[in-house]
Design an enzyme around this catalytic site. Structure first.
Site, mmCIF file in Angstrom:
data_model
loop_
_atom_site.group_PDB
_atom_site.id
_atom_site.type_symbol
_atom_site.label_atom_id
_atom_site.label_comp_id
_atom_site.label_asym_id
_atom_site.label_seq_id
_atom_site.Cartn_x
_atom_site.Cartn_y
_atom_site.Cartn_z
ATOM 1 C CG ASP A 1 -2.079 0.894 1.122
ATOM 2 O OD1 ASP A 1 -2.283 1.467 0.039
ATOM 3 O OD2 ASP A 1 -2.794 1.058 2.114
ATOM 4 C CG HIS B 1 0.159 1.990 -9.337
ATOM 5 N ND1 HIS B 1 -0.083 1.598 -8.031
ATOM 6 C CD2 HIS B 1 -0.941 2.688 -9.710
ATOM 7 C CE1 HIS B 1 -1.262 2.040 -7.645
ATOM 8 N NE2 HIS B 1 -1.809 2.715 -8.645
ATOM 9 C CG LEU C 1 9.386 -17.237 -3.765
ATOM 10 C CD1 LEU C 1 9.275 -17.243 -2.235
ATOM 11 C CD2 LEU C 1 9.840 -15.852 -4.246
HETATM 12 C C1 FPP Z 1 -1.912 0.153 -3.257
HETATM 13 O O1 FPP Z 1 -1.447 1.487 -3.285
HETATM 14 C C2 FPP Z 1 -1.386 -0.591 -4.392
HETATM 15 C C3 FPP Z 1 -2.131 -1.158 -5.375
HETATM 16 C C4 FPP Z 1 -3.598 -1.083 -5.416
HETATM 17 C C5 FPP Z 1 -1.495 -1.854 -6.497
HETATM 18 C C6 FPP Z 1 -0.286 -2.675 -6.161
HETATM 19 C C7 FPP Z 1 0.333 -3.093 -7.420
HETATM 20 C C8 FPP Z 1 1.656 -3.048 -7.718
HETATM 21 C C9 FPP Z 1 2.712 -2.698 -6.767
HETATM 22 C C10 FPP Z 1 2.123 -3.367 -9.105
HETATM 23 C C11 FPP Z 1 1.389 -4.414 -9.896
HETATM 24 C C12 FPP Z 1 1.811 -5.806 -9.619
HETATM 25 C C13 FPP Z 1 2.480 -6.633 -10.439
HETATM 26 C C14 FPP Z 1 2.552 -8.074 -10.092
HETATM 27 C C15 FPP Z 1 3.168 -6.183 -11.646
HETATM 28 P P1 FPP Z 1 -2.488 2.672 -3.477
HETATM 29 O O2 FPP Z 1 -2.499 3.025 -4.910
HETATM 30 O O3 FPP Z 1 -3.804 2.301 -2.894
HETATM 31 O O4 FPP Z 1 -1.794 3.808 -2.674
HETATM 32 P P2 FPP Z 1 -2.486 4.966 -1.822
HETATM 33 O O5 FPP Z 1 -3.163 4.285 -0.646
HETATM 34 O O6 FPP Z 1 -1.318 5.800 -1.405
HETATM 35 O O7 FPP Z 1 -3.442 5.674 -2.705
#
Ligand code: FPP
Length: 251
Positions: A28, A45, A142
């Site tokens: 997150d 991201h 893994l």
């Molecule tokens: C949460 O941060 C994160 C997500 C919803 C996406 C997580 C995905 C990745 C790290 C990359 C994709 C994965 C792969 C396997 C390539 P948020 O956007 O909710 O952050 P915020 O709470 O600060 O708004």
């Protein structure tokens, strides 16, 4: 220095015998990380994928058996088309670029979630996900589980539906249904119990992640935003885990 702790250089020394077998992570804070830099959320991201690379590598180096990450929930489709598009683009890029290396490292990829039911236009992503699972199916290193179009409640309801079908087909009796039967219908069937759940960016909630599987997991939260969650931050979290006293309801 004792069995584990920090050495004179300040880096964390982990007692590998005490490490969790199965780590789950809610990655997150990507959006906030980008906003702090005056950049669009997709920039966060992209940086989040870089952080993920490091954490996969480190999990592999430490000999952790299973790593489950929350990449995209069933609720994340509510985000703007631009953000969903960026995430799906990153996903495709990741599986196209990294698959050979993950395969060389003997990583076994499993997708948790309903990839058959993704919106139209994401056929290339679906193909890449099926191909990744197929290619790495027999790997013994893994176990990398990627929760995608995943919801914990949906997973539990799906398991109930599968069991109901088995009862209907006369394969099992209602009274035979036990935890082992139920767990065999979850996306995580045959994986070790989740021992440790990390959530970055200071939020303290489950967000529909692994609702069944986290029953006895140790939780850890850090204010570090996901793109900044590097090997040292991971080591700190794992060190905290090695100091926990797990009782599983006992004393
Ligand atoms: C949460 O941060 C994160 C997500 C919803 C996406 C997580 C995905 C990745 C790290 C990359 C994709 C994965 C792969 C396997 C390539 P948020 O956007 O909710 O952050 P915020 O709470 O600060 O708004």
């Amino acid at each position: 220095m004792g069995l584990f702790g920090k050495d004179e250089t300040g880096s964390v020394q982990l007692d590998r015998a005490l490490l969790p077998r199965h780590v789950a992570i809610i990655m997150d804070g990507n959006g906030r990380w980008a906003q702090k830099r005056g950049m669009p959320r997709s920039f966060g991201h992209k940086a989040g994928v870089e952080a993920l690379r490091g954490i996969i590598r480190h999990s592999d180096d430490l000999g952790i058996e299973a790593l489950t990450i929350y990449a995209f929930s069933t609720e994340n489709w509510k985000r703007s088309a631009e953000e969903v598009g960026a995430l799906m683009g990153l996903l495709l890029e990741y599986f196209t670029r990294e698959l050979d290396e993950l395969h060389r490292k003997n990583v076994c990829i499993r997708i948790l979630g309903d990839i058959g039911d993704m919106p139209k236009g994401l056929e290339r992503q679906q193909q890449a996900l099926y191909a990744a699972m197929e290619k790495t199916r027999a790997n013994t290193g893994l176990k990398l589980n990627i929760a995608l179009n995943y919801g914990g409640r949906q997973e539990i309801v799906r398991a109930a539906r599968m069991l109901a079908r088995k009862v209907q087909a006369g394969e099992i009796g209602v009274d035979d249904i036990d935890m082992a039967h139920f767990e065999a219908e979850l996306y995580t069937a045959d994986l070790p119990e989740v021992d440790f759940m990390i959530r970055t960016s200071g939020e303290i909630r489950l967000s529909n992640f692994l609702l069944y599987q986290l029953a006895y997991a140790e939780f850890y939260q850090t204010d570090v935003l996901w793109p900044d969650f590097d090997e040292n931050a991971y080591d700190e979290a794992l060190l905290a885990y090695t100091k926990r006293n797990r009782r599983f309801g006992g004393v």
